[in-house]
Design a protein around this motif. Structure first.
Motif, PDB file in Angstrom:
ATOM      1  N   PRO A 378      -3.445  51.849 -40.527  1.00 24.10           N
ATOM      2  CA  PRO A 378      -2.412  50.983 -39.941  1.00 24.10           C
ATOM      3  C   PRO A 378      -1.044  51.662 -39.861  1.00 24.10           C
ATOM      4  O   PRO A 378      -0.731  52.528 -40.672  1.00 24.10           O
ATOM      5  CB  PRO A 378      -2.368  49.804 -40.920  1.00 24.10           C
ATOM      6  CG  PRO A 378      -2.819  50.371 -42.233  1.00 24.10           C
ATOM      7  CD  PRO A 378      -3.817  51.444 -41.893  1.00 24.10           C
ATOM      8  N   PHE A 379      -0.227  51.220 -38.875  1.00 25.23           N
ATOM      9  CA  PHE A 379       1.118  51.776 -38.697  1.00 25.23           C
ATOM     10  C   PHE A 379       2.210  50.707 -38.622  1.00 25.23           C
ATOM     11  O   PHE A 379       3.298  50.903 -39.140  1.00 25.23           O
ATOM     12  CB  PHE A 379       1.179  52.637 -37.424  1.00 25.23           C
ATOM     13  CG  PHE A 379       0.514  53.968 -37.568  1.00 25.23           C
ATOM     14  CD1 PHE A 379       1.213  55.085 -38.021  1.00 25.23           C
ATOM     15  CD2 PHE A 379      -0.832  54.132 -37.258  1.00 25.23           C
ATOM     16  CE1 PHE A 379       0.597  56.316 -38.159  1.00 25.23           C
ATOM     17  CE2 PHE A 379      -1.464  55.361 -37.396  1.00 25.23           C
ATOM     18  CZ  PHE A 379      -0.748  56.457 -37.856  1.00 25.23           C
ATOM     19  N   LEU A 380       1.958  49.586 -37.925  1.00 27.00           N
ATOM     20  CA  LEU A 380       3.023  48.604 -37.667  1.00 27.00           C
ATOM     21  C   LEU A 380       2.878  47.342 -38.521  1.00 27.00           C
ATOM     22  O   LEU A 380       1.925  47.196 -39.283  1.00 27.00           O
ATOM     23  CB  LEU A 380       3.044  48.244 -36.176  1.00 27.00           C
ATOM     24  CG  LEU A 380       3.310  49.404 -35.206  1.00 27.00           C
ATOM     25  CD1 LEU A 380       3.286  48.918 -33.770  1.00 27.00           C
ATOM     26  CD2 LEU A 380       4.631  50.101 -35.511  1.00 27.00           C
ATOM     27  N   THR A 381       3.829  46.411 -38.336  1.00 29.97           N
ATOM     28  CA  THR A 381       4.043  45.246 -39.204  1.00 29.97           C
ATOM     29  C   THR A 381       2.793  44.516 -39.663  1.00 29.97           C
ATOM     30  O   THR A 381       2.567  44.346 -40.843  1.00 29.97           O
ATOM     31  CB  THR A 381       4.954  44.223 -38.477  1.00 29.97           C
ATOM     32  OG1 THR A 381       6.075  44.926 -37.957  1.00 29.97           O
ATOM     33  CG2 THR A 381       5.443  43.153 -39.420  1.00 29.97           C
ATOM     34  N   ASP A 382       1.983  44.050 -38.732  1.00 29.29           N
ATOM     35  CA  ASP A 382       0.829  43.228 -39.115  1.00 29.29           C
ATOM     36  C   ASP A 382      -0.372  44.060 -39.519  1.00 29.29           C
ATOM     37  O   ASP A 382      -1.290  43.569 -40.179  1.00 29.29           O
ATOM     38  CB  ASP A 382       0.431  42.311 -37.953  1.00 29.29           C
ATOM     39  CG  ASP A 382      -0.014  43.098 -36.715  1.00 29.29           C
ATOM     40  OD1 ASP A 382       0.748  43.992 -36.307  1.00 29.29           O
ATOM     41  OD2 ASP A 382      -1.091  42.818 -36.160  1.00 29.29           O
ATOM     42  N   GLN A 383      -0.383  45.336 -39.128  1.00 29.02           N
ATOM     43  CA  GLN A 383      -1.607  46.130 -39.208  1.00 29.02           C
ATOM     44  C   GLN A 383      -2.049  46.439 -40.640  1.00 29.02           C
ATOM     45  O   GLN A 383      -3.242  46.469 -40.940  1.00 29.02           O
ATOM     46  CB  GLN A 383      -1.436  47.414 -38.393  1.00 29.02           C
ATOM     47  CG  GLN A 383      -1.281  47.128 -36.905  1.00 29.02           C
ATOM     48  CD  GLN A 383      -0.740  48.295 -36.110  1.00 29.02           C
ATOM     49  OE1 GLN A 383      -0.531  49.389 -36.641  1.00 29.02           O
ATOM     50  NE2 GLN A 383      -0.473  48.075 -34.833  1.00 29.02           N
ATOM     51  N   GLY A 384      -1.078  46.635 -41.547  1.00 27.14           N
ATOM     52  CA  GLY A 384      -1.424  46.886 -42.939  1.00 27.14           C
ATOM     53  C   GLY A 384      -2.147  45.700 -43.557  1.00 27.14           C
ATOM     54  O   GLY A 384      -3.132  45.863 -44.293  1.00 27.14           O
ATOM     55  N   LEU A 385      -1.683  44.492 -43.238  1.00 28.27           N
ATOM     56  CA  LEU A 385      -2.315  43.289 -43.787  1.00 28.27           C
ATOM     57  C   LEU A 385      -3.688  43.065 -43.169  1.00 28.27           C
ATOM     58  O   LEU A 385      -4.610  42.592 -43.839  1.00 28.27           O
ATOM     59  CB  LEU A 385      -1.420  42.063 -43.565  1.00 28.27           C
ATOM     60  CG  LEU A 385      -0.055  42.098 -44.272  1.00 28.27           C
ATOM     61  CD1 LEU A 385       0.681  40.786 -44.088  1.00 28.27           C
ATOM     62  CD2 LEU A 385      -0.190  42.414 -45.754  1.00 28.27           C
ATOM     63  N   VAL A 386      -3.844  43.405 -41.891  1.00 28.50           N
ATOM     64  CA  VAL A 386      -5.165  43.320 -41.249  1.00 28.50           C
ATOM     65  C   VAL A 386      -6.130  44.295 -41.941  1.00 28.50           C
ATOM     66  O   VAL A 386      -7.290  43.962 -42.209  1.00 28.50           O
ATOM     67  CB  VAL A 386      -5.076  43.620 -39.731  1.00 28.50           C
ATOM     68  CG1 VAL A 386      -6.468  43.776 -39.118  1.00 28.50           C
ATOM     69  CG2 VAL A 386      -4.314  42.514 -39.012  1.00 28.50           C
ATOM     70  N   ALA A 387      -5.631  45.492 -42.264  1.00 33.24           N
ATOM     71  CA  ALA A 387      -6.463  46.491 -42.950  1.00 33.24           C
ATOM     72  C   ALA A 387      -6.950  45.961 -44.297  1.00 33.24           C
ATOM     73  O   ALA A 387      -8.137  46.086 -44.631  1.00 33.24           O
ATOM     74  CB  ALA A 387      -5.676  47.790 -43.145  1.00 33.24           C
ATOM     75  N   ARG A 388      -6.029  45.358 -45.081  1.00 34.66           N
ATOM     76  CA  ARG A 388      -6.445  44.808 -46.387  1.00 34.66           C
ATOM     77  C   ARG A 388      -7.442  43.658 -46.220  1.00 34.66           C
ATOM     78  O   ARG A 388      -8.375  43.521 -46.995  1.00 34.66           O
ATOM     79  CB  ARG A 388      -5.279  44.250 -47.153  1.00 34.66           C
ATOM     80  CG  ARG A 388      -4.095  44.963 -47.677  1.00 34.66           C
ATOM     81  CD  ARG A 388      -3.780  46.273 -48.024  1.00 34.66           C
ATOM     82  NE  ARG A 388      -3.577  47.305 -47.104  1.00 34.66           N
ATOM     83  CZ  ARG A 388      -2.413  47.700 -46.563  1.00 34.66           C
ATOM     84  NH1 ARG A 388      -1.294  47.066 -46.800  1.00 34.66           N
ATOM     85  NH2 ARG A 388      -2.375  48.758 -45.777  1.00 34.66           N
ATOM     86  N   PHE A 389      -7.240  42.841 -45.188  1.00 34.07           N
ATOM     87  CA  PHE A 389      -8.153  41.734 -44.905  1.00 34.07           C
ATOM     88  C   PHE A 389      -9.562  42.272 -44.634  1.00 34.07           C
ATOM     89  O   PHE A 389     -10.560  41.760 -45.145  1.00 34.07           O
ATOM     90  CB  PHE A 389      -7.634  40.936 -43.702  1.00 34.07           C
ATOM     91  CG  PHE A 389      -8.577  39.890 -43.184  1.00 34.07           C
ATOM     92  CD1 PHE A 389      -8.725  38.681 -43.838  1.00 34.07           C
ATOM     93  CD2 PHE A 389      -9.333  40.122 -42.036  1.00 34.07           C
ATOM     94  CE1 PHE A 389      -9.615  37.717 -43.364  1.00 34.07           C
ATOM     95  CE2 PHE A 389     -10.214  39.169 -41.554  1.00 34.07           C
ATOM     96  CZ  PHE A 389     -10.355  37.960 -42.221  1.00 34.07           C
ATOM     97  N   LEU A 390      -9.647  43.335 -43.846  1.00 33.15           N
ATOM     98  CA  LEU A 390     -10.941  43.925 -43.487  1.00 33.15           C
ATOM     99  C   LEU A 390     -11.595  44.605 -44.685  1.00 33.15           C
ATOM    100  O   LEU A 390     -12.816  44.607 -44.819  1.00 33.15           O
ATOM    101  CB  LEU A 390     -10.768  44.911 -42.338  1.00 33.15           C
ATOM    102  CG  LEU A 390     -10.324  44.272 -41.017  1.00 33.15           C
ATOM    103  CD1 LEU A 390      -9.788  45.318 -40.059  1.00 33.15           C
ATOM    104  CD2 LEU A 390     -11.462  43.488 -40.379  1.00 33.15           C
ATOM    105  N   GLU A 391     -10.767  45.171 -45.577  1.00 35.04           N
ATOM    106  CA  GLU A 391     -11.312  45.757 -46.801  1.00 35.04           C
ATOM    107  C   GLU A 391     -11.903  44.657 -47.688  1.00 35.04           C
ATOM    108  O   GLU A 391     -12.949  44.851 -48.301  1.00 35.04           O
ATOM    109  CB  GLU A 391     -10.236  46.543 -47.551  1.00 35.04           C
ATOM    110  CG  GLU A 391      -9.932  47.894 -46.918  1.00 35.04           C
ATOM    111  CD  GLU A 391      -9.455  48.940 -47.905  1.00 35.04           C
ATOM    112  OE1 GLU A 391      -8.516  48.630 -48.674  1.00 35.04           O
ATOM    113  OE2 GLU A 391     -10.003  50.063 -47.916  1.00 35.04           O
ATOM    114  N   GLU A 392     -11.233  43.500 -47.754  1.00 33.49           N
ATOM    115  CA  GLU A 392     -11.771  42.375 -48.529  1.00 33.49           C
ATOM    116  C   GLU A 392     -13.115  41.907 -47.965  1.00 33.49           C
ATOM    117  O   GLU A 392     -14.003  41.505 -48.698  1.00 33.49           O
ATOM    118  CB  GLU A 392     -10.780  41.202 -48.556  1.00 33.49           C
ATOM    119  CG  GLU A 392      -9.681  41.374 -49.574  1.00 33.49           C
ATOM    120  CD  GLU A 392      -8.984  40.070 -49.960  1.00 33.49           C
ATOM    121  OE1 GLU A 392      -9.238  39.018 -49.346  1.00 33.49           O
ATOM    122  OE2 GLU A 392      -8.177  40.122 -50.901  1.00 33.49           O
TER     123      GLU A 392
END
Length: 466
Positions: A378-392
């Protein structure tokens, strides 16, 4: 076919933010509403409308494109009408120009009197205009529910009961208003950037002010997700904003949508290469139209792909400087493609086993539609949280990064790629991604969401002034 019988045909205006990651889902939603017999006015700037995919001929009579010229703003390059046209730091000037659409949009709404306006997060000035004209308002979020929940509530009763987040480290743990276990939070290097969203920028207001004003002025929140994937987050979202929250499904576009005919010729070259690769062996790499990594990031990525030993197809928006000898050393195994690439067709190809993505919600759902395991960068605002969601959800693995500055190494890229694509321990991610395809690829499921949303629009109709 009109599902409404003899009931009234609605006129619905749609006003997305000036980014193709927003324009495309808005258009997809507009097409699905038009299929139910309603009339759509799709509002954007001339150049953006020209760059949109063509409307199917059977829907063309129901969808009208409304072109509002973008006002000139200092520091905004000529012909820049979307985020993909400008570097990241120039986007606040695009928001300022977007705010200049207030008067022409008001005139359009007054003369055409739609029943609803479905709008994005940016036009903070829109709710009072629409209210005065008696037009119902739906905020359509292309961001997922978990991101909006972590970002924060609009209800003061919730925020007053919590400790305010005043430092970057406060964003690195899940907020206290999330009542169920989760590890979704920002990394420190991401949290430092988050304050940009809460501070006034060159547009004259903050992004958080825009979003908060939109929440408080909307009659409903439509969101691109589904309860099968984000059930508890959707429930929480309604509580945080005290507003009807209506998932519209994931809007998966048809895989064989051809786009521009002059682009079809590019597919011939790409598919010829993909056909030669083993099933499930190729990593497809695409970082979206707005991501502009540093040269160092590009170098580490390239050397990571090389070091992984895996076949890869790398779609680049613009030509970049690759490490010396990289293309020669990876020839045959790797394919670097510059310019437009048919992402859906590539993801649908049997040789693709994984997708290295910037974690834009649209790209992620496209990949999971075909059961592709994810390598998350991820690079931008929402993308880091999307990454953690997908890891969960155990459908993807994030490339490890430096917590302070977000840098990553070629070794971490190579190791993550091999883990997700071929290691025995990574099989659970591959299996879960395939399982997710049964939900995301289920057209009947998403049709049901659209039916419920359209029913909501029909029943609400126009609101009375005052």
């Amino acid at each position: 076919m009109n599902s409404m019988g003899d009931s009234k045909k609605l006129h619905i205006a749609m006003f997305p933010w000036l980014a193709f990651g927003h324009l495309i889902p808005f258009l997809e939603l507009g097409k699905l509403i038009a299929q139910k017999g309603h009339r759509i006015s799709f509002i954007s700037t001339p150049r953006n409308i020209e760059r949109l995919p063509k409307i199917p001929s059977n829907l063309a009579p129901s969808i009208t494109f409304v072109k509002l010229p973008l006002p000139h703003v200092e520091n905004l390059p000529e012909n820049a009408e979307a985020t993909m046209d400008v570097p990241y730091h120039i986007i606040p000037y695009l928001k300022k120009a977007h705010d200049g659409l207030q008067q022409p949009l008001s005139q359009f709404l007054e003369t055409s009197a739609p029943d609803w306006i479905i709008h994005d997060f940016a036009p903070h000035w829109l709710p009072p205009i629409a209210t005065k004209l008696g037009i119902s308002r739906a905020f359509f979020s292309i961001f997922n529910a978990s991101f909006l929940c972590i970002l924060g509530p609009s209800k003061s009763s919730v925020t007053n009961a919590q400790e305010p987040r005043t430092e970057a480290k406060d964003f690195t743990v899940p907020p206290k208003w999330v009542p169920f276990p989760t590890k979704i939070a920002y990394r420190l290097f991401e949290a430092k950037k988050i304050f940009e969203n809460f501070d006034e920028n060159a547009s004259g207001v903050s992004d958080w002010f825009r979003l908060l004003t939109i929440y408080l002025g909307a009659d409903a929140l439509a969101i691109k997700t589904c309860t099968e994937i984000e059930g508890e987050w959707l429930e929480l979202l309604g509580e945080l904003h005290d507003i009807p929250v209506i998932p519209v499904g994931l809007l998966p576009p048809p895989a064989q949508e051809s786009g521009d005919s002059n682009k079809d010729s590019t597919w011939g070259t790409i598919v010829e290469w993909l056909d030669k690769q083993e099933k499930g062996s190729v990593v497809f790499i695409a970082l979206g139209s707005e991501i502009q990594p540093t040269q160092q990031d590009f170098t580490e990525l390239a050397l990571g792909f090389e070091q992984s030993g895996l076949p890869f197809f790398w779609a680049l928006r613009k030509k970049i400087e690759l490490p010396e000898g990289f293309e020669e050393r990876t020839r045959g195994r790797g394919f670097v493609w510059t310019g437009w690439a048919p992402q859906l067709k590539i993801l649908a190809h049997d040789s693709v086993g994984g997708f290295l993505t910037h974690c834009g919600w649209g790209s992620v759902t496209e990949a999971l539609q075909f059961g592709r395991a994810l390598i998350l960068l991820p690079f931008l605002t929402d993308q880091g949280l999307v990454a953690r969601f997908l890891e969960e959800k155990q459908t993807g693995v994030e490339v490890p990064r430096n917590e302070e500055n977000g840098s990553f190494t070629r070794e971490s890229v190579a190791k993550t790629l091999r883990f997700v694509i071929e290691d025995v321990e990574g099989k659970i991610y591959r299996d879960n991604a395939k399982e997710m395809a049964t939900i995301i690829g289920g057209k009947d499921l998403h049709s049901t969401y659209i039916d419920k949303f359209v029913e909501f629009l029909e029943n609400r109709g126009r609101v009375k002034e005052g």
